[in-house]
Scaffold this motif. Structure first.
Motif, PDB file in Angstrom:
ATOM      1  N   ASN A   1      37.435  15.919  28.202  1.00  0.00           N
ATOM      2  CA  ASN A   1      37.737  17.333  28.100  1.00  0.00           C
ATOM      3  C   ASN A   1      38.658  17.568  26.916  1.00  0.00           C
ATOM      4  O   ASN A   1      39.756  17.053  26.863  1.00  0.00           O
ATOM      5  N   MET A   2      38.180  18.327  25.960  1.00  0.00           N
ATOM      6  CA  MET A   2      38.960  18.598  24.757  1.00  0.00           C
ATOM      7  C   MET A   2      39.734  19.897  24.923  1.00  0.00           C
ATOM      8  O   MET A   2      39.268  20.813  25.564  1.00  0.00           O
ATOM      9  N   LYS A   3      40.891  19.982  24.316  1.00  0.00           N
ATOM     10  CA  LYS A   3      41.636  21.235  24.284  1.00  0.00           C
ATOM     11  C   LYS A   3      41.186  22.062  23.088  1.00  0.00           C
ATOM     12  O   LYS A   3      41.359  23.258  23.044  1.00  0.00           O
ATOM     13  N   LYS A   4      40.600  21.430  22.110  1.00  0.00           N
ATOM     14  CA  LYS A   4      40.149  22.091  20.893  1.00  0.00           C
ATOM     15  C   LYS A   4      38.770  22.689  21.126  1.00  0.00           C
ATOM     16  O   LYS A   4      37.905  22.063  21.710  1.00  0.00           O
ATOM     17  N   ASN A   5      38.570  23.897  20.657  1.00  0.00           N
ATOM     18  CA  ASN A   5      37.266  24.535  20.752  1.00  0.00           C
ATOM     19  C   ASN A   5      36.320  24.007  19.688  1.00  0.00           C
ATOM     20  O   ASN A   5      36.752  23.614  18.605  1.00  0.00           O
ATOM     21  N   LEU A   6      35.030  24.048  19.998  1.00  0.00           N
ATOM     22  CA  LEU A   6      33.985  23.677  19.046  1.00  0.00           C
ATOM     23  C   LEU A   6      33.085  24.889  18.858  1.00  0.00           C
ATOM     24  O   LEU A   6      32.532  25.413  19.829  1.00  0.00           O
ATOM     25  N   PHE A   7      32.960  25.331  17.611  1.00  0.00           N
ATOM     26  CA  PHE A   7      32.168  26.506  17.302  1.00  0.00           C
ATOM     27  C   PHE A   7      30.983  26.116  16.434  1.00  0.00           C
ATOM     28  O   PHE A   7      31.160  25.546  15.353  1.00  0.00           O
ATOM     29  N   LEU A   8      29.781  26.431  16.897  1.00  0.00           N
ATOM     30  CA  LEU A   8      28.564  26.109  16.163  1.00  0.00           C
ATOM     31  C   LEU A   8      28.110  27.320  15.363  1.00  0.00           C
ATOM     32  O   LEU A   8      27.953  28.413  15.922  1.00  0.00           O
ATOM     33  N   ILE A   9      27.924  27.101  14.068  1.00  0.00           N
ATOM     34  CA  ILE A   9      27.426  28.152  13.194  1.00  0.00           C
ATOM     35  C   ILE A   9      26.182  27.640  12.491  1.00  0.00           C
ATOM     36  O   ILE A   9      25.930  26.434  12.459  1.00  0.00           O
ATOM     37  N   GLY A  10      25.429  28.549  11.912  1.00  0.00           N
ATOM     38  CA  GLY A  10      24.243  28.182  11.159  1.00  0.00           C
ATOM     39  C   GLY A  10      23.183  29.251  11.299  1.00  0.00           C
ATOM     40  O   GLY A  10      23.342  30.206  12.072  1.00  0.00           O
ATOM     41  N   PRO A  11      22.100  29.098  10.569  1.00  0.00           N
ATOM     42  CA  PRO A  11      21.056  30.123  10.591  1.00  0.00           C
ATOM     43  C   PRO A  11      20.282  30.130  11.907  1.00  0.00           C
ATOM     44  O   PRO A  11      20.337  29.180  12.684  1.00  0.00           O
ATOM     45  N   MET A  12      19.563  31.225  12.133  1.00  0.00           N
ATOM     46  CA  MET A  12      18.708  31.287  13.318  1.00  0.00           C
ATOM     47  C   MET A  12      17.698  30.153  13.249  1.00  0.00           C
ATOM     48  O   MET A  12      17.220  29.793  12.172  1.00  0.00           O
TER      49      MET A  12
ATOM     50  N   TYR B   1      29.468  28.726  25.860  1.00  0.00           N
ATOM     51  CA  TYR B   1      29.193  30.151  25.691  1.00  0.00           C
ATOM     52  C   TYR B   1      28.254  30.342  24.503  1.00  0.00           C
ATOM     53  O   TYR B   1      28.295  29.577  23.541  1.00  0.00           O
ATOM     54  N   ASP B   2      27.455  31.385  24.597  1.00  0.00           N
ATOM     55  CA  ASP B   2      26.577  31.795  23.507  1.00  0.00           C
ATOM     56  C   ASP B   2      26.914  33.256  23.244  1.00  0.00           C
ATOM     57  O   ASP B   2      26.820  34.084  24.161  1.00  0.00           O
ATOM     58  N   SER B   3      27.325  33.592  22.031  1.00  0.00           N
ATOM     59  CA  SER B   3      27.779  34.963  21.767  1.00  0.00           C
ATOM     60  C   SER B   3      26.675  35.991  22.026  1.00  0.00           C
ATOM     61  O   SER B   3      26.948  37.070  22.559  1.00  0.00           O
ATOM     62  N   ASP B   4      25.436  35.676  21.677  1.00  0.00           N
ATOM     63  CA  ASP B   4      24.340  36.618  21.934  1.00  0.00           C
ATOM     64  C   ASP B   4      24.109  36.812  23.434  1.00  0.00           C
ATOM     65  O   ASP B   4      23.889  37.942  23.891  1.00  0.00           O
ATOM     66  N   GLU B   5      24.164  35.725  24.190  1.00  0.00           N
ATOM     67  CA  GLU B   5      23.996  35.831  25.646  1.00  0.00           C
ATOM     68  C   GLU B   5      25.114  36.660  26.269  1.00  0.00           C
ATOM     69  O   GLU B   5      24.874  37.431  27.211  1.00  0.00           O
TER      70      GLU B   5
ATOM     71  N   ARG C   1      30.051  44.782  18.561  1.00  0.00           N
ATOM     72  CA  ARG C   1      30.047  44.097  19.860  1.00  0.00           C
ATOM     73  C   ARG C   1      30.256  42.591  19.665  1.00  0.00           C
ATOM     74  O   ARG C   1      31.001  41.955  20.408  1.00  0.00           O
ATOM     75  N   GLU C   2      29.564  42.042  18.673  1.00  0.00           N
ATOM     76  CA  GLU C   2      29.649  40.613  18.392  1.00  0.00           C
ATOM     77  C   GLU C   2      31.089  40.211  18.040  1.00  0.00           C
ATOM     78  O   GLU C   2      31.589  39.196  18.527  1.00  0.00           O
ATOM     79  N   SER C   3      31.756  41.004  17.227  1.00  0.00           N
ATOM     80  CA  SER C   3      33.142  40.697  16.838  1.00  0.00           C
ATOM     81  C   SER C   3      34.074  40.716  18.048  1.00  0.00           C
ATOM     82  O   SER C   3      34.967  39.872  18.160  1.00  0.00           O
TER      83      SER C   3
ATOM     84  N   ILE D   1      36.311  25.189  24.757  1.00  0.00           N
ATOM     85  CA  ILE D   1      34.938  25.672  24.899  1.00  0.00           C
ATOM     86  C   ILE D   1      34.058  25.228  23.736  1.00  0.00           C
ATOM     87  O   ILE D   1      34.554  24.869  22.664  1.00  0.00           O
ATOM     88  N   VAL D   2      32.762  25.282  23.981  1.00  0.00           N
ATOM     89  CA  VAL D   2      31.763  25.154  22.919  1.00  0.00           C
ATOM     90  C   VAL D   2      31.123  26.536  22.817  1.00  0.00           C
ATOM     91  O   VAL D   2      30.695  27.102  23.822  1.00  0.00           O
ATOM     92  N   LEU D   3      31.077  27.080  21.607  1.00  0.00           N
ATOM     93  CA  LEU D   3      30.513  28.411  21.379  1.00  0.00           C
ATOM     94  C   LEU D   3      29.396  28.330  20.353  1.00  0.00           C
ATOM     95  O   LEU D   3      29.609  27.851  19.240  1.00  0.00           O
ATOM     96  N   ALA D   4      28.211  28.806  20.742  1.00  0.00           N
ATOM     97  CA  ALA D   4      27.104  28.974  19.799  1.00  0.00           C
ATOM     98  C   ALA D   4      27.154  30.423  19.327  1.00  0.00           C
ATOM     99  O   ALA D   4      27.112  31.346  20.138  1.00  0.00           O
ATOM    100  N   THR D   5      27.287  30.616  18.029  1.00  0.00           N
ATOM    101  CA  THR D   5      27.387  31.960  17.468  1.00  0.00           C
ATOM    102  C   THR D   5      26.029  32.427  16.955  1.00  0.00           C
ATOM    103  O   THR D   5      25.145  31.619  16.686  1.00  0.00           O
ATOM    104  N   GLY D   6      25.901  33.725  16.791  1.00  0.00           N
ATOM    105  CA  GLY D   6      24.712  34.274  16.163  1.00  0.00           C
ATOM    106  C   GLY D   6      24.736  33.950  14.674  1.00  0.00           C
ATOM    107  O   GLY D   6      25.813  33.804  14.085  1.00  0.00           O
TER     108      GLY D   6
END
Length: 172
Positions: free
Chosen positions: A2-13, A33-37, A62-64, A76-81
């Protein structure tokens, strides 16, 4: 682990952010989490409807709001749009509150992965899919690259292999 640091995934669709994010979170025993979801859950409507009714500007507001809330969570792990990085405020939140991982794919692979997808509002343009994706790549790739802590080639790998490569890059 369990990490205390967040992981954010970015990239194209089509880069696999959601699939990789779910698998990465499971492997690291973190919340996903998935920002679009999250936008869909809160509006009770799909992304296409939000785009149709509120336009891209309304969607981005809304996304912001979602990205602000989620980046302030812990572990958390976050998949962004794909377009979330267009906002300088979103870029600041992402780079300030976690490790930013750019899932990089070629235009050819992106074409294959998105050609039948009906849930991506920016692909419903009058232009050809290839010209739309080229334009988005030109507008966004430098932002993905400049804000990322880690760049992972997601072109020809399974989500499990990509997760292993991310964990290796994180030295976990």
């Amino acid at each position: 682990m369990n990490m205390k640091k967040n992981l954010f995934l970015i990239g194209p669709m089509g880069a696999g952010k959601s699939t990789v994010g779910k698998n990465l979170a499971k492997k690291l025993k973190m919340k996903f989490y998935d920002s679009d979801e999250e936008i869909e859950k809160r509006t009770g409507a799909d992304i296409n409807w939000v785009f149709d009714v509120e336009g891209e500007e309304g969607f981005r507001k809304r996304e912001s709001k979602i990205i602000y809330e989620l980046t302030h969570k812990k572990g958390i792990v976050l998949a962004t749009g794909g377009g979330s990085i267009l906002s300088s405020i979103n870029r600041k939140y992402l780079t300030s509150y976690g490790i930013v991982i750019y899932l990089k794919i070629t235009l050819e692979k992106q074409l294959i992965r998105t050609q039948t997808d009906k849930n991506r509002p920016l692909l419903h343009m009058k232009k050809s899919l290839k010209s739309t994706l080229k334009k988005l790549k030109f507008e966004r790739n430098h932002l993905y690259k400049n804000m990322s802590d880690i760049i992972i080639n997601a072109d020809n790998y399974s989500s499990q292999t990509i997760v292993k490569n991310i964990i290796k890059s994180l030295n976990l």
